[in-house]
Design a protein around this motif. Structure first.
Motif, PDB file in Angstrom:
ATOM      1  N   GLU A 133     -10.777  -5.316  -6.603  1.00 42.38           N
ATOM      2  CA  GLU A 133     -10.461  -4.014  -7.184  1.00 42.38           C
ATOM      3  C   GLU A 133     -11.676  -3.091  -7.214  1.00 42.38           C
ATOM      4  O   GLU A 133     -11.526  -1.866  -7.285  1.00 42.38           O
ATOM      5  CB  GLU A 133      -9.906  -4.195  -8.605  1.00 42.38           C
ATOM      6  CG  GLU A 133      -8.527  -4.843  -8.654  1.00 42.38           C
ATOM      7  CD  GLU A 133      -7.470  -4.029  -7.938  1.00 42.38           C
ATOM      8  OE1 GLU A 133      -7.527  -2.783  -8.024  1.00 42.38           O
ATOM      9  OE2 GLU A 133      -6.601  -4.629  -7.279  1.00 42.38           O
ATOM     10  N   GLU A 210      -2.671 -10.614  -0.371  1.00 51.23           N
ATOM     11  CA  GLU A 210      -2.141  -9.245  -0.380  1.00 51.23           C
ATOM     12  C   GLU A 210      -3.128  -8.279  -1.035  1.00 51.23           C
ATOM     13  O   GLU A 210      -3.356  -7.168  -0.531  1.00 51.23           O
ATOM     14  CB  GLU A 210      -0.805  -9.213  -1.126  1.00 51.23           C
ATOM     15  CG  GLU A 210       0.337  -9.880  -0.367  1.00 51.23           C
ATOM     16  CD  GLU A 210       1.591  -9.996  -1.214  1.00 51.23           C
ATOM     17  OE1 GLU A 210       1.518  -9.668  -2.416  1.00 51.23           O
ATOM     18  OE2 GLU A 210       2.626 -10.426  -0.689  1.00 51.23           O
ATOM     19  N   SER A 211      -3.729  -8.700  -2.147  1.00 48.34           N
ATOM     20  CA  SER A 211      -4.697  -7.842  -2.841  1.00 48.34           C
ATOM     21  C   SER A 211      -5.884  -7.530  -1.939  1.00 48.34           C
ATOM     22  O   SER A 211      -6.360  -6.382  -1.888  1.00 48.34           O
ATOM     23  CB  SER A 211      -5.184  -8.525  -4.128  1.00 48.34           C
ATOM     24  OG  SER A 211      -4.116  -8.743  -5.026  1.00 48.34           O
ATOM     25  N   VAL A 214      -4.778  -5.179   1.172  1.00 44.02           N
ATOM     26  CA  VAL A 214      -4.560  -3.783   0.770  1.00 44.02           C
ATOM     27  C   VAL A 214      -5.895  -3.052   0.648  1.00 44.02           C
ATOM     28  O   VAL A 214      -6.046  -1.897   1.078  1.00 44.02           O
ATOM     29  CB  VAL A 214      -3.784  -3.724  -0.561  1.00 44.02           C
ATOM     30  CG1 VAL A 214      -3.817  -2.315  -1.142  1.00 44.02           C
ATOM     31  CG2 VAL A 214      -2.342  -4.160  -0.351  1.00 44.02           C
ATOM     32  N   LYS A 215      -6.884  -3.723   0.083  1.00 40.73           N
ATOM     33  CA  LYS A 215      -8.207  -3.106  -0.058  1.00 40.73           C
ATOM     34  C   LYS A 215      -8.916  -3.005   1.294  1.00 40.73           C
ATOM     35  O   LYS A 215      -9.672  -2.047   1.526  1.00 40.73           O
ATOM     36  CB  LYS A 215      -9.054  -3.914  -1.041  1.00 40.73           C
ATOM     37  CG  LYS A 215      -8.583  -3.787  -2.494  1.00 40.73           C
ATOM     38  CD  LYS A 215      -8.670  -2.348  -2.971  1.00 40.73           C
ATOM     39  CE  LYS A 215      -8.250  -2.201  -4.418  1.00 40.73           C
ATOM     40  NZ  LYS A 215      -8.369  -0.802  -4.897  1.00 40.73           N
ATOM     41  N   ALA A 217      -7.444  -2.347   4.056  1.00 37.98           N
ATOM     42  CA  ALA A 217      -6.856  -1.169   4.691  1.00 37.98           C
ATOM     43  C   ALA A 217      -7.515   0.114   4.212  1.00 37.98           C
ATOM     44  O   ALA A 217      -7.628   1.092   4.963  1.00 37.98           O
ATOM     45  CB  ALA A 217      -5.352  -1.120   4.409  1.00 37.98           C
ATOM     46  N   ALA A 218      -7.991   0.128   2.954  1.00 35.07           N
ATOM     47  CA  ALA A 218      -8.599   1.335   2.393  1.00 35.07           C
ATOM     48  C   ALA A 218     -10.117   1.369   2.583  1.00 35.07           C
ATOM     49  O   ALA A 218     -10.693   2.433   2.831  1.00 35.07           O
ATOM     50  CB  ALA A 218      -8.258   1.436   0.908  1.00 35.07           C
ATOM     51  N   THR A 279       2.883  -9.518   8.252  1.00 33.54           N
ATOM     52  CA  THR A 279       2.287  -8.307   7.695  1.00 33.54           C
ATOM     53  C   THR A 279       0.791  -8.478   7.465  1.00 33.54           C
ATOM     54  O   THR A 279      -0.008  -7.564   7.722  1.00 33.54           O
ATOM     55  CB  THR A 279       2.977  -7.934   6.367  1.00 33.54           C
ATOM     56  OG1 THR A 279       4.377  -7.763   6.595  1.00 33.54           O
ATOM     57  CG2 THR A 279       2.392  -6.662   5.790  1.00 33.54           C
ATOM     58  N   LEU A 283      -2.188  -6.105   9.194  1.00 34.00           N
ATOM     59  CA  LEU A 283      -3.218  -5.368   8.461  1.00 34.00           C
ATOM     60  C   LEU A 283      -4.611  -5.703   8.968  1.00 34.00           C
ATOM     61  O   LEU A 283      -5.464  -4.817   9.132  1.00 34.00           O
ATOM     62  CB  LEU A 283      -3.107  -5.665   6.968  1.00 34.00           C
ATOM     63  CG  LEU A 283      -1.914  -5.029   6.242  1.00 34.00           C
ATOM     64  CD1 LEU A 283      -1.782  -5.582   4.831  1.00 34.00           C
ATOM     65  CD2 LEU A 283      -2.073  -3.513   6.192  1.00 34.00           C
ATOM     66  N   HIS A 287      -7.177  -2.989  10.761  1.00 36.06           N
ATOM     67  CA  HIS A 287      -8.317  -2.508   9.979  1.00 36.06           C
ATOM     68  C   HIS A 287      -9.590  -3.330  10.130  1.00 36.06           C
ATOM     69  O   HIS A 287     -10.658  -2.884   9.696  1.00 36.06           O
ATOM     70  CB  HIS A 287      -7.926  -2.436   8.505  1.00 36.06           C
ATOM     71  CG  HIS A 287      -6.760  -1.539   8.253  1.00 36.06           C
ATOM     72  ND1 HIS A 287      -6.853  -0.162   8.298  1.00 36.06           N
ATOM     73  CD2 HIS A 287      -5.447  -1.819   7.985  1.00 36.06           C
ATOM     74  CE1 HIS A 287      -5.665   0.373   8.055  1.00 36.06           C
ATOM     75  NE2 HIS A 287      -4.802  -0.608   7.852  1.00 36.06           N
ATOM     76  N   SER A 321       6.967  -5.512  10.320  1.00 36.42           N
ATOM     77  CA  SER A 321       5.561  -5.572  10.734  1.00 36.42           C
ATOM     78  C   SER A 321       5.422  -6.064  12.165  1.00 36.42           C
ATOM     79  O   SER A 321       4.496  -5.669  12.879  1.00 36.42           O
ATOM     80  CB  SER A 321       4.775  -6.485   9.796  1.00 36.42           C
ATOM     81  OG  SER A 321       4.748  -5.956   8.490  1.00 36.42           O
TER      82      SER A 321
END
Length: 335
Positions: A133, A210-211, A214-215, A217-218, A279, A283, A287, A321
């Motif tokens: 996070e 997953e956590s 997602v990060k 990707a950002a 998926t 990702l 990325h 996906s």
């Protein structure tokens, strides 16, 4: 944490390897552990005695081995030291052998081993998600962060070796000791508890993956997201998925149905896991294309699932996906 300066570290490692190999040889004696030899009662009694003596070693081994790796990683990060490539390969090979031998001990009492690992994961994973996070915020990798990432990686290796086998060149299958431990008819409540602990652990690892993804990707450049940990997560699902998703009962004994074999035995229950794996790989492909080991492990995961048969391949192609992945490949191959 400076392993190289430890007195007698080499002979201690050799001694540990010898102990694990001897224990592995006894724990891996099929006729003793399975209780299916001609003298059934005698074999069953020896199996119980063996389990009572060797199985309790697995929990302390995992706790100490993970702690040792964390301390070593903390030291390396603090001092800015790095192992050379050859020593890294030797260390990885030795760890693979060590984990495989230790897993034989853990499988003598799968429920107790899963209880130990589950407790360690429950302490580690919330801190790991909190670290993810923080991705994108100012700050560099600290020794404590490096130790936490190493703790998670080592726990993944412990779980992967306990629950799966290296099936290169063979049909992936759930280890017989895991199936036996999860059988409702044999273990009663313990069988259900063992199945539940495995399902819960896999769900926890899916949530962590997953956590992280997602990060990624950002903030793909943030070192706190750890490509090495991503590679290890993919390695785990690459061994777990082909063995546990839509298992064929033809590969097991006639009395082995139910339990962990029934957890993902239908297309409806397997579909979310197959879609998750697809998926996750998408990702990483999008990325982290510069991370070759992550790319290789993602490809291996998809290939291992596809080799499981037409039903799994159908589930893969039904994932949105997968369509995006095919479109991405079509576009990139023309560049």
């Amino acid at each position: 944490g400076d392993v190289e300066c430890m007195e007698g570290v080499h002979w201690r490692n050799d001694a540990l390897a010898q102990i694990l190999q001897c224990s592995d040889a006894m724990a891996g004696d099929y006729w003793l552990v399975s209780g299916t030899s001609t003298g059934h009662q005698e074999a069953a009694q020896v199996s119980r005695m063996l389990a009572s003596m060797l199985a309790p070693l697995y929990g302390p081994y995992c706790i100490c081995r993970v702690r040792m790796s964390c301390l070593e990683e903390h030291f390396i990060a603090r001092e800015g030291a790095e192992l050379d490539e050859i020593r890294e390969e030797i260390s990885a090979f030795s760890l693979e052998e060590e984990m495989s031998s230790a897993a034989s001990l853990g499988r003598l009492n799968v429920l107790a081993s899963m209880t130990t690992l589950s407790g360690m994961f429950q302490q580690c994973m919330p801190r790991l998600v909190s670290l993810f996070e923080c991705a994108g915020s100012p700050g560099d990798m600290t020794p404590d962060m490096a130790a936490l990432l190493e703790e998670a990686r080592m726990l993944l290796l412990c779980a992967g070796h306990l629950l799966t086998d290296d099936c290169v060149g063979e049909t992936p299958a759930i280890p017989e000791s895991v199936i036996n431990a999860c059988q409702p008819g044999r273990g009663g409540a313990d069988g259900d508890a063992c199945t539940g602990s495995i399902v819960t652990l896999v769900d926890m690892l899916k949530s962590v993956a997953e956590s992280q993804a997602v990060k990624v990707a950002a903030y793909p450049e943030d070192s706190r997201l750890s490509p090495l940990l991503a590679k290890t997560l993919l390695w785990f699902f690459g061994r777990w998925g082909p063995a546990y998703l839509l298992p064929s009962l033809d590969d097991y004994r006639e009395d082995s149905d139910g339990g962990i074999l029934g957890a993902n035995s239908t297309p409806e229950t397997a579909q979310p896991k197959v879609s998750f794996c697809t998926t996750l790989c998408l990702l990483y492909f999008c990325h982290w294309p510069q991370e070759k080991e992550v790319m290789d492990e993602s490809t291996s995961l998809l290939l291992a699932l596809a080799k499981r048969g037409s039903t799994v391949r159908t589930l893969m192609t039904q994932s949105p996906s997968f369509e995006k992945m095919a479109a991405l490949h079509s576009v990139c191959s023309s560049l």
